[in-house]
Design a protein around this motif. Sequence first.
Motif, PDB file in Angstrom:
ATOM      1  N   PRO A  68       0.828  -1.202   0.000  1.00  0.00           N
ATOM      2  CA  PRO A  68       0.000   0.000   0.000  1.00  0.00           C
ATOM      3  C   PRO A  68       0.870   1.264   0.000  1.00  0.00           C
ATOM      4  O   PRO A  68       1.888   1.316   0.694  1.00  0.00           O
ATOM      5  N   HIS A  69       0.489   2.244  -0.788  1.00  0.00           N
ATOM      6  CA  HIS A  69       1.288   3.454  -0.916  1.00  0.00           C
ATOM      7  C   HIS A  69       1.182   4.359   0.312  1.00  0.00           C
ATOM      8  O   HIS A  69       2.002   5.234   0.504  1.00  0.00           O
ATOM      9  N   ASN A  70       0.178   4.160   1.149  1.00  0.00           N
ATOM     10  CA  ASN A  70      -0.001   5.020   2.321  1.00  0.00           C
ATOM     11  C   ASN A  70       0.249   4.273   3.632  1.00  0.00           C
ATOM     12  O   ASN A  70      -0.287   4.639   4.662  1.00  0.00           O
ATOM     13  N   LYS A  71       1.070   3.252   3.591  1.00  0.00           N
ATOM     14  CA  LYS A  71       1.350   2.450   4.786  1.00  0.00           C
ATOM     15  C   LYS A  71       2.213   3.252   5.760  1.00  0.00           C
ATOM     16  O   LYS A  71       3.162   3.934   5.352  1.00  0.00           O
ATOM     17  N   LEU A  72       1.875   3.182   7.038  1.00  0.00           N
ATOM     18  CA  LEU A  72       2.655   3.856   8.065  1.00  0.00           C
ATOM     19  C   LEU A  72       3.744   2.916   8.559  1.00  0.00           C
ATOM     20  O   LEU A  72       3.465   1.812   9.029  1.00  0.00           O
ATOM     21  N   VAL A  73       4.988   3.338   8.455  1.00  0.00           N
ATOM     22  CA  VAL A  73       6.121   2.527   8.919  1.00  0.00           C
ATOM     23  C   VAL A  73       6.676   3.205  10.160  1.00  0.00           C
ATOM     24  O   VAL A  73       7.087   4.365  10.111  1.00  0.00           O
ATOM     25  N   TYR A  74       6.680   2.461  11.259  1.00  0.00           N
ATOM     26  CA  TYR A  74       7.156   2.999  12.529  1.00  0.00           C
ATOM     27  C   TYR A  74       8.580   2.536  12.811  1.00  0.00           C
ATOM     28  O   TYR A  74       8.954   1.402  12.505  1.00  0.00           O
ATOM     29  N   GLN A  75       9.372   3.429  13.429  1.00  0.00           N
ATOM     30  CA  GLN A  75      10.644   3.027  14.006  1.00  0.00           C
ATOM     31  C   GLN A  75      10.313   2.507  15.403  1.00  0.00           C
ATOM     32  O   GLN A  75       9.661   3.189  16.185  1.00  0.00           O
ATOM     33  N   VAL A  76      10.775   1.313  15.701  1.00  0.00           N
ATOM     34  CA  VAL A  76      10.414   0.669  16.955  1.00  0.00           C
ATOM     35  C   VAL A  76      11.479   0.963  18.010  1.00  0.00           C
ATOM     36  O   VAL A  76      12.676   0.836  17.756  1.00  0.00           O
ATOM     37  N   VAL A  77      11.014   1.370  19.197  1.00  0.00           N
ATOM     38  CA  VAL A  77      11.903   1.597  20.337  1.00  0.00           C
ATOM     39  C   VAL A  77      11.335   0.818  21.513  1.00  0.00           C
ATOM     40  O   VAL A  77      10.172   0.996  21.878  1.00  0.00           O
ATOM     41  N   ASN A  78      12.157  -0.047  22.102  1.00  0.00           N
ATOM     42  CA  ASN A  78      11.719  -0.841  23.255  1.00  0.00           C
ATOM     43  C   ASN A  78      12.014  -0.090  24.552  1.00  0.00           C
ATOM     44  O   ASN A  78      12.876   0.802  24.595  1.00  0.00           O
ATOM     45  N   LEU A  79      11.305  -0.478  25.617  1.00  0.00           N
ATOM     46  CA  LEU A  79      11.490   0.183  26.907  1.00  0.00           C
ATOM     47  C   LEU A  79      12.902  -0.006  27.450  1.00  0.00           C
ATOM     48  O   LEU A  79      13.479   0.924  28.026  1.00  0.00           O
TER      49      LEU A  79
END
Length: 157
Positions: A68-79
């Motif tokens: 999908p062209h509008n997919k949200l990609v997150y940078q993951v940060v753990n606690l």
Amino acid sequence: MSIRIHDLQPAPGAKKAKTRVGRGEGSKGKTAGRGTKGTKARKTVPAAFEGGQMPLQLRVPKLKGFKPHNKLVYQVVNLDRLVELFPDGGQVGPEQLIEVGVLNKKELIKVLGSGELEGVKFDLKAHAFSASATTKVAAAGGSTTVVDKKTGEALAE
């Protein structure tokens, strides 16, 4: 009397002479068994030819899956990574994570609940939180604030 190799022959009617097509009117001349007119009468046509329509192998995408062209990609940060970077806790948001070098300016952050906070209190601002991260931060006495993905303003706690 025994059968010899030169006595062997195929059964009557088993062998048929090959039809010589297109060699004059004495044999299958004229249309040579192809019927009249049309592309198939004039030349050989590939089995996959669809009459000029875009062929199936070109209509189907080359790579598997759908992107999908509008997919949200997150940078993951753990606690546990947050505890490493900010051992004293405090307010941590996108600006602080950019300063430390965890993410770039235009990236979205999602905080995941891997690791323990061990008495460190965080007031976190991020674009998304996992359920486990929210409960762990709340249990340690901190707070989580969801930030708008476009403007960067706080939405909800």
